[in-house]
Enzyme design. Sequence first.
Site, PDB file in Angstrom:
ATOM      1  N   PRO A 135      -9.513  39.954  -9.200  1.00 26.72           N
ATOM      2  CA  PRO A 135      -9.616  41.296  -9.768  1.00 26.72           C
ATOM      3  C   PRO A 135      -8.233  41.808 -10.149  1.00 26.72           C
ATOM      4  O   PRO A 135      -7.307  41.748  -9.332  1.00 26.72           O
ATOM      5  CB  PRO A 135     -10.227  42.123  -8.625  1.00 26.72           C
ATOM      6  CG  PRO A 135      -9.897  41.363  -7.380  1.00 26.72           C
ATOM      7  CD  PRO A 135      -9.862  39.923  -7.765  1.00 26.72           C
TER       8      PRO A 135
ATOM      9  N   VAL B 217      -6.408  45.143 -12.263  1.00 25.52           N
ATOM     10  CA  VAL B 217      -6.546  46.410 -12.977  1.00 25.52           C
ATOM     11  C   VAL B 217      -6.060  46.249 -14.414  1.00 25.52           C
ATOM     12  O   VAL B 217      -5.000  45.662 -14.661  1.00 25.52           O
ATOM     13  CB  VAL B 217      -5.761  47.529 -12.254  1.00 25.52           C
ATOM     14  CG1 VAL B 217      -5.764  48.810 -13.079  1.00 25.52           C
ATOM     15  CG2 VAL B 217      -6.367  47.789 -10.886  1.00 25.52           C
TER      16      VAL B 217
ATOM     17  N   GLU C 102     -10.759  46.480 -10.173  1.00 24.33           N
ATOM     18  CA  GLU C 102     -11.217  47.442  -9.175  1.00 24.33           C
ATOM     19  C   GLU C 102     -11.703  48.713  -9.874  1.00 24.33           C
ATOM     20  O   GLU C 102     -10.991  49.314 -10.663  1.00 24.33           O
ATOM     21  CB  GLU C 102     -10.082  47.800  -8.213  1.00 24.33           C
ATOM     22  CG  GLU C 102     -10.486  48.849  -7.183  1.00 24.33           C
ATOM     23  CD  GLU C 102      -9.294  49.442  -6.452  1.00 24.33           C
ATOM     24  OE1 GLU C 102      -9.485  50.057  -5.390  1.00 24.33           O
ATOM     25  OE2 GLU C 102      -8.156  49.320  -6.960  1.00 24.33           O
TER      26      GLU C 102
ATOM     27  N   CYS D 139      -5.318  46.372  -2.154  1.00 25.07           N
ATOM     28  CA  CYS D 139      -4.437  46.951  -3.168  1.00 25.07           C
ATOM     29  C   CYS D 139      -3.447  47.927  -2.537  1.00 25.07           C
ATOM     30  O   CYS D 139      -3.846  48.890  -1.891  1.00 25.07           O
ATOM     31  CB  CYS D 139      -5.259  47.668  -4.238  1.00 25.07           C
ATOM     32  SG  CYS D 139      -4.235  48.405  -5.532  1.00 25.07           S
TER      33      CYS D 139
ATOM     34  N   LYS E 147     -11.764  41.659  -0.018  1.00 26.24           N
ATOM     35  CA  LYS E 147     -10.458  41.064  -0.287  1.00 26.24           C
ATOM     36  C   LYS E 147      -9.413  41.858   0.490  1.00 26.24           C
ATOM     37  O   LYS E 147      -9.306  43.078   0.332  1.00 26.24           O
ATOM     38  CB  LYS E 147     -10.150  41.100  -1.788  1.00 26.24           C
ATOM     39  CG  LYS E 147      -8.842  40.450  -2.192  1.00 26.24           C
ATOM     40  CD  LYS E 147      -8.746  40.355  -3.716  1.00 26.24           C
ATOM     41  CE  LYS E 147      -7.478  39.633  -4.155  1.00 26.24           C
ATOM     42  NZ  LYS E 147      -6.256  40.421  -3.977  1.00 26.24           N
TER      43      LYS E 147
ATOM     44  N   HIS F 110      -5.166  37.706   0.362  1.00 24.98           N
ATOM     45  CA  HIS F 110      -3.887  37.678  -0.349  1.00 24.98           C
ATOM     46  C   HIS F 110      -2.811  37.464   0.714  1.00 24.98           C
ATOM     47  O   HIS F 110      -2.645  38.294   1.607  1.00 24.98           O
ATOM     48  CB  HIS F 110      -3.663  38.998  -1.086  1.00 24.98           C
ATOM     49  CG  HIS F 110      -2.425  39.000  -1.933  1.00 24.98           C
ATOM     50  ND1 HIS F 110      -2.382  39.583  -3.174  1.00 24.98           N
ATOM     51  CD2 HIS F 110      -1.177  38.492  -1.731  1.00 24.98           C
ATOM     52  CE1 HIS F 110      -1.181  39.438  -3.695  1.00 24.98           C
ATOM     53  NE2 HIS F 110      -0.432  38.772  -2.817  1.00 24.98           N
TER      54      HIS F 110
ATOM     55  N   ASN G 266      -5.375  33.597  -2.093  1.00 31.13           N
ATOM     56  CA  ASN G 266      -4.857  34.334  -3.249  1.00 31.13           C
ATOM     57  C   ASN G 266      -3.376  34.621  -3.027  1.00 31.13           C
ATOM     58  O   ASN G 266      -2.933  34.791  -1.899  1.00 31.13           O
ATOM     59  CB  ASN G 266      -5.647  35.640  -3.413  1.00 31.13           C
ATOM     60  CG  ASN G 266      -5.117  36.535  -4.513  1.00 31.13           C
ATOM     61  OD1 ASN G 266      -4.835  37.707  -4.297  1.00 31.13           O
ATOM     62  ND2 ASN G 266      -4.961  35.997  -5.713  1.00 31.13           N
TER      63      ASN G 266
ATOM     64  N   ARG H 101      -2.121  36.463 -11.651  1.00 33.01           N
ATOM     65  CA  ARG H 101      -1.124  36.454 -12.727  1.00 33.01           C
ATOM     66  C   ARG H 101      -1.085  35.134 -13.506  1.00 33.01           C
ATOM     67  O   ARG H 101      -0.896  35.140 -14.729  1.00 33.01           O
ATOM     68  CB  ARG H 101       0.254  36.789 -12.160  1.00 33.01           C
ATOM     69  CG  ARG H 101       0.394  38.270 -11.819  1.00 33.01           C
ATOM     70  CD  ARG H 101       1.603  38.537 -10.959  1.00 33.01           C
ATOM     71  NE  ARG H 101       1.536  37.761  -9.736  1.00 33.01           N
ATOM     72  CZ  ARG H 101       2.571  37.142  -9.176  1.00 33.01           C
ATOM     73  NH1 ARG H 101       3.758  37.207  -9.755  1.00 33.01           N
ATOM     74  NH2 ARG H 101       2.441  36.467  -8.063  1.00 33.01           N
TER      75      ARG H 101
END
Length: 493
Positions: free
Chosen positions: A16, A18, A41, A114, A153, A181, A212, A241
């Site tokens: 995901p 943004v 998100e 996030c 996540k 992550h 991740n 990325r």
Amino acid sequence: MAASRLSFRNITALAPMVRVGTLPMRLLALDYGADLVYCEELIDIKMAQCHRVVNEVLETVDFVAPDERVMFRTCEREKDRVVFQMGTSDPDRALTVARLVEKDVAAVDVNMGCPKEYSTKGGMGAALLSDPDKIEAILKKLVTGLSIPVTCKIRILPSLEETLSLVQRIERTGVAAIAVHGRMKEERPRHPVHCDYIQAVAQAVSIPVIANGGSLDLVKTNGDIEEFRKAAGASSVMLARAAMWNASVFSNQGPLPVETVMEEYLKYAIQYENNAFNTKYCLCQMLRDKVESPLGKQVQAAQTIAEISEAYRLQELYQQTQERLQARRDVLESSSQPDRLVMDGDVTTMAVKFERREYPPQITPKMFLLEWSRKEKLEQPLYEMVQRSQDRAFQSTVTIAGKKYRSSLWEKSKKFAEQAAAIVCLRVLGIPEGRIGEEDSGLVCKRKREAKMNGITEEEGIKKRHVAEQETDNSKMAAVANGDHHKPDTPPE
């Protein structure tokens, strides 16, 4: 409810992101070999206000906000492979939103990683990591209330012990998988990913763990994906990325030249009428250090999809697509039932368009509605306008006597949109609208004829009537002030 059998083991997923994870990027990732794709998100409060719309022109399902912005767009192609990620801090609101999209997505994911302020300031994203009780409440609510899988996540916590305690608690809620992550919430992409933490998490739980955070250091080509998975000891890998820069990283034939990838991305943006500024943002991310090149500058200067298409020499495809979509709109509008009422919330809607040729010169439905409201001693009709971003078409809602009316069809001008809204109101109320062939209904036509004979415009006529009414009112006030208390309609002696 039993969740469907969607596997999170041995898969590669688009993470995901943004402003990046919109429909064109998700479809592109699937083309190149991604197994699952996560949307960006989306905040629960905004999504809870949306209504679900089947877009027959684009062949998509749109979740549309009250201001007509499309918050989430999906299509049949990705239905079994798209994961809807939401930002939430409230179990009940999370379930409301999840049920809204449940039939159109493969799974629902809760963002708990996030670190950006727009997410954390509402108690969402990484802010949830410090509130395990709330994490448990949200996930249990979703798991027991949905028929599709639920995942989350997270980021790792400052200590390994805290991290393992959290993921074990998450596992007990019944989620189908956990994406990890491998950085703490204070860390940024320049910091190395902690593969040892991800490996420890994978060993501590029995559900699939999706690694991740390896895009910068570990994953540059498709062959690196498996190396990252092994290093993290995870079931699967999620790329952000690396996929944003070149989505062909998912292909075992890749990576392909970024110019090819950008062109394929833009084709989807054209096909699905993606927002121009979102499209431009994604293309600039792919350009990276070439963003100041002649192509990059042309993309940055573009304001519409048409201008972006010109930069990539796809203007002919853009034009053909627009013509095809318009033809589809015309067919759908011509086949719609013009007099069938449909309630859209508190608004009465009807599929009608304003056709100027159906009305005499100087006569409009708005005029008839205004005169009727005066006759009934109601407040004047109030018109509210919205514009659709993809084709700049207009739609108006008219409010009169506390009720709202709107045409479900879009018009090319504000004036025509208001006339269409007035037509809906007049037809619902059973009031003449001034079409050619209707019987003369009185004041509007008479005033129009008089104005035309006297060579004055409608606005001048209205102004003269207001001046005359004001002079009459002033005369009455003066008479009262002088002690003349006669009835208004009786001449003084």
